[in-house]
Design an enzyme around this catalytic site. Structure first.
Site, PDB file in Angstrom:
ATOM      1  N   GLU A 417     -37.250  53.138  86.835  1.00 20.64           N
ATOM      2  CA  GLU A 417     -36.351  51.988  86.708  1.00 20.64           C
ATOM      3  C   GLU A 417     -36.262  51.373  88.104  1.00 20.64           C
ATOM      4  O   GLU A 417     -35.888  52.050  89.051  1.00 20.64           O
ATOM      5  CB  GLU A 417     -34.974  52.436  86.211  1.00 20.64           C
ATOM      6  N   GLU A 504     -41.821  46.457  76.503  1.00 19.20           N
ATOM      7  CA  GLU A 504     -40.646  46.212  75.678  1.00 19.20           C
ATOM      8  C   GLU A 504     -40.631  44.712  75.413  1.00 19.20           C
ATOM      9  O   GLU A 504     -41.128  44.259  74.391  1.00 19.20           O
ATOM     10  CB  GLU A 504     -39.394  46.701  76.391  1.00 19.20           C
ATOM     11  N   GLU A 510     -32.694  49.979  70.982  1.00 24.09           N
ATOM     12  CA  GLU A 510     -31.568  50.428  71.807  1.00 24.09           C
ATOM     13  C   GLU A 510     -30.322  49.553  71.640  1.00 24.09           C
ATOM     14  O   GLU A 510     -29.205  50.037  71.798  1.00 24.09           O
ATOM     15  CB  GLU A 510     -31.984  50.479  73.277  1.00 24.09           C
TER      16      GLU A 510
HETATM   17  C1  NOJ Z   1     -33.403  49.310  79.728  1.00 29.32           C
HETATM   18  C2  NOJ Z   1     -34.541  49.909  78.988  1.00 29.32           C
HETATM   19  O1  NOJ Z   1     -34.960  49.072  77.943  1.00 29.32           O
HETATM   20  C3  NOJ Z   1     -34.107  51.245  78.474  1.00 29.32           C
HETATM   21  O2  NOJ Z   1     -35.113  51.798  77.657  1.00 29.32           O
HETATM   22  C4  NOJ Z   1     -33.772  52.131  79.626  1.00 29.32           C
HETATM   23  O3  NOJ Z   1     -33.263  53.340  79.137  1.00 29.32           O
HETATM   24  C5  NOJ Z   1     -32.724  51.492  80.531  1.00 29.32           C
HETATM   25  N1  NOJ Z   1     -33.087  50.161  80.859  1.00 29.32           N
HETATM   26  C6  NOJ Z   1     -32.541  52.257  81.822  1.00 29.32           C
HETATM   27  O4  NOJ Z   1     -33.709  52.151  82.575  1.00 29.32           O
HETATM   28 CA    CA Z   2     -34.505  46.662  77.732  1.00 30.74          CA
END
Ligand code: NOJ
Ligand code: CA
Length: 708
Positions: A417, A504, A510
């Site tokens: 990240e 993504e 999510e």
């Molecule tokens: C957004 C991402 O789409 C998700 O999959 C991830 O868990 C979080 N950011 C933290 O990096």
């Molecule tokens: Ca995302």
């Protein structure tokens, strides 16, 4: 492969006052017809027809550059080249193992009279649509230059129905609105989905591409782009007539669109059209317009399924951060001295639990998020030095996890990240990749949450577009695979860089964990929009549908039935598929989990059996190198019955079909986890009778059996 080039220019003057000359070309099967012409003021234009139907009415071509002004009117056509191509190429992975590239090419070589700039426009006409791009050949008049606007229009024949998301330059994580173009209000829509609207400079009438359209006469039209490299993403501005769309490029920090250096070209603009919605899904125009694979070796690239220390953070069971102390500094904080918060997800022990589950169920890999220091204060604080990608938290033993995964035969997926601190990531990238290689992580999930740091750039601008490609290229050099979250939406570059497995770049599963979520029709629209450019890491497979199971009082839930979550493994193609739920939730439904264990992530061929955007999709896919088929059928909030003829099966074979269906009383809201699993023997003359609940789906494995 057969390619020939010949000079062709038909000066068939149109009687119409709008044009002075035109060249016409039809697609290899003769149904799609392209006209390239000049307006009386010297503008270049194009028009696209399919048989007697106008797909795109007379539309203009042009581009504005800072150094030379608008390259729009006053063009002189110097010559026109044409060519024909028919070749078949092998995919490294994909929805099918081979793709046919059959098209005709037309290149218009023009000179702009005022500025003397040379501009070529290359058209490729396929049976199912068109691609075109601007080419700036090498020339004395133009070297380095700045694009300030693109003037391409897409002149529709009417105020069509569209499935759209707002033209946000920073994110594509929206759900879709279906409306007439005249009813688009992108500002309002983005405010409604405020959970991700990072900046609110969205223009009321700008929507994102890919844009899916339908005419009142039942023609489906898809507008997008291919091979987005060294250029910003193209969004679309709806004109006052509600039927002329103009290319809206994503600007940079100071309002310019792109910095180019001739010789160079723009990405392809694509138009796909058919009376059959399934043909849109089956189109390979976007992949065909991308460059062939740039990697010399590809046998190290492996599609895979994975589980992860991930959903448990999204539902609030554990945290990415190790401590509650938000006052941390990457370089000076003594991580060992921090007081743990007691619910950190990425511990060695918890990771081993996922490794055990993966090993027991034949899942290839485990992703771990929150393993590295920095999460206490990662988001919203504009910190440039936010993560270093190499320092684990005190409770995550990298070496022990590595050894345990190796012992169990499971691969680990790294997580980077970046918190959108992109320069920081570029500075640390080589070290981060060395760390991955040292600890045998074959793949990375990257992430770009928040506004781009240093300030000013947008996620979809040229600077970031180049960054995502750079990361894929650098990873490829070290034989590492990539799954990018929060990038610009893909445009088929996985043909060129097949180590770039997925992105993504849309509103994933999510959102169902912590927001109003994704409405039941969402997954029936994504294949027509976002997935047209490449695979999505949607993270399907959620079995615990209601978030109240985690003590949430929000009413949040996944807006599907459990059976539909299974069907998504077939309807949402990706070579990288997560089994996203927690091991303990799968253990409650091991009979249904069997489908996730079985379903492949790489295919020999794909058949799009029935589809309507926003309504339903049914897809059948044949596994690579086997005789087995998998079928997924999904619907929106309406229940649905469908009969699927299995005439695609080998007539000489018998198969065992296992149907994972919604129970008769299933409903995404009232009874989402009611499913029935039945088995039957089928042949190519069998018909499957599928009943889908509201918000439901059906998943079917059809495995060839040995006959005695
Ligand atoms: C957004 C991402 O789409 C998700 O999959 C991830 O868990 C979080 N950011 C933290 O990096
Ligand atoms: Ca995302």
């Amino acid at each position: 492969m057969r390619v020939f080039t010949s000079l062709l220019f038909v000066h068939a003057c149109l009687a119409a006052i709008t044009c002075t000359a035109q060249t016409r070309m039809s697609s290899p099967d003769g149904h799609m017809k392209l006209s390239v012409f000049q307006y009386t003021d010297g503008r270049l234009g194009y028009k696209l027809e399919q048989d007697a139907t106008v797909v795109m009415d007379s539309s203009q071509l042009g581009i504005s550059i800072k150094e030379k002004g608008d390259l729009l009117t006053g063009f002189t056509i110097k010559s026109i080249d044409s060519a024909f191509k028919d070749m078949t190429w092998a995919t490294v992975w994909g929805e099918e193992s081979e793709i046919r590239d059959l098209h005709k090419t037309l290149i218009v070589h023009a000179r702009h009279s005022n500025s003397h700039v040379l501009l070529d426009i290359e058209f490729r006409l396929f049976n199912d649509g068109l691609g075109f791009r601007y080419i700036f050949p090498q020339q004395e008049t133009l070297r380095n230059f700045t694009v300030t606007n693109e003037l391409t229009t897409f002149h529709l024949t009417d105020n069509h129905t569209a499935w759209w998301i707002p033209g946000d330059y920073d994110t594509n994580e929206y759900y879709y609105t279906k409306s007439r173009l005249s009813n688009v209000d992108a500002q309002k829509a983005s405010i409604k989905m405020a959970e991700i609207a990072t900046r609110t400079v969205i223009d009321k009438s700008v929507v994102q591409a890919p844009l899916m359209l339908k005419t009142d006469n039942g023609l489906y039209i898809h507008i997008f782009e291919a091979a987005l490299v060294n250029y910003p993403a193209m969004h679309l501005r709806i004109g006052e007539d509600n039927q002329t769309l103009t290319s809206q490029l994503v600007p940079d920090a100071v309002g310019n669109m792109a910095y180019l250096n001739a010789p160079c070209h723009t990405p392809w603009r694509t138009i796909i059209a058919s009376k059959q919605a399934t043909d849109i899904l089956a189109s390979r125009i976007i992949l065909n317009l991308n460059e062939p694979c740039a990697l010399t070796e590809t046998d190290w690239i492996k599609p895979m399924k994975f589980v992860g220390v991930w959903w448990e953070m999204h539902v609030g069971v554990s945290s990415w951060e190790y401590s509650n102390d938000r006052n941390i500094q990457l370089q000076t904080t003594d991580w060992n001295a921090l007081k743990p918060n007691g619910h950190h997800g990425a511990t060695t022990e918890n990771t081993k639990r996922y490794i055990d589950f993966a090993a027991a169920n034949g899942i290839d890999a485990v992703l771990v998020e929150g393993w590295n220091v920095g999460w206490e204060d990662w988001f919203g604080n504009w910190k440039e030095n936010v993560f270093d990608f190499v320092t684990p938290y005190p409770d995550f033993d990298v070496a022990a996890v590595e050894a345990y995964a190796k012992e169990k035969g499971v691969q680990m997926i790294m997580h980077h990240e970046t918190s959108a601190s992109v320069t920081n990531y570029e500075r640390r990238l080589q070290e981060a990749m060395t760390f991955m290689q040292t600890h045998h992580y074959p793949a990375v999930k990257t992430g770009y949450v928040g506004r781009i740091i240093p300030r000013g750039e947008w996620h979809d601008g040229q600077w970031m577009v180049n960054h995502y490609v750079y990361v894929a290229q650098e990873m490829a050099k070290r034989h590492l695979m990539v799954d990018a979250h929060e990038p610009v939406r893909p445009t088929g570059l996985h043909r060129t860089y097949p180590n770039w497995l997925a992105c993504e770049a849309a509103r994933g599963n999510e959102f169902n964990a912590w927001s109003q979520g994704n409405p039941p029709e969402h997954e029936t629209i994504l294949p027509f929009t976002r997935l047209m450019g490449g695979p999505m890491d949607y993270t399907p497979g959620i079995f615990e549908i209601k978030m109240s199971a985690y003590g949430q009082q929000t009413g949040n839930q996944v807006h599907t039935t459990l059976a539909k979550q299974l069907a998504l493994y077939v309807t949402m193609y990706s070579p990288l598929q997560m089994a996203a739920d927690l091991p303990q939730n799968y253990e409650k439904h091991l009979d249904a989990f069997q489908f996730i264990k079985d379903v492949p992530v790489d295919w020999q061929k794909t058949l799009y059996l029935e589809a309507e955007p926003g309504e339903f999709i049914t897809i059948a896919r044949k596994q690579k190198n086997t005789q087995d088929w998998y079928l997924g059928a999904i619907t929106n909030s309406d229940g649905r019955s469908t009969k699927i003829a299995l005439n695609f099966l080998d007539p000489g074979k018998v198969y065992k079909a296992t149907v994972y269906a919604d129970a008769p009383d299933a409903d995404w809201k009232k009874n989402p986890t009611a499913y029935v699993i039945t088995e039957q023997m089928v042949r190519s003359n069998s018909v499957l009778d599928l009943k889908l609940a509201p918000g439901g789906g059906a998943a079917v494995s059809i495995k060839a059996v040995e006959e005695n």
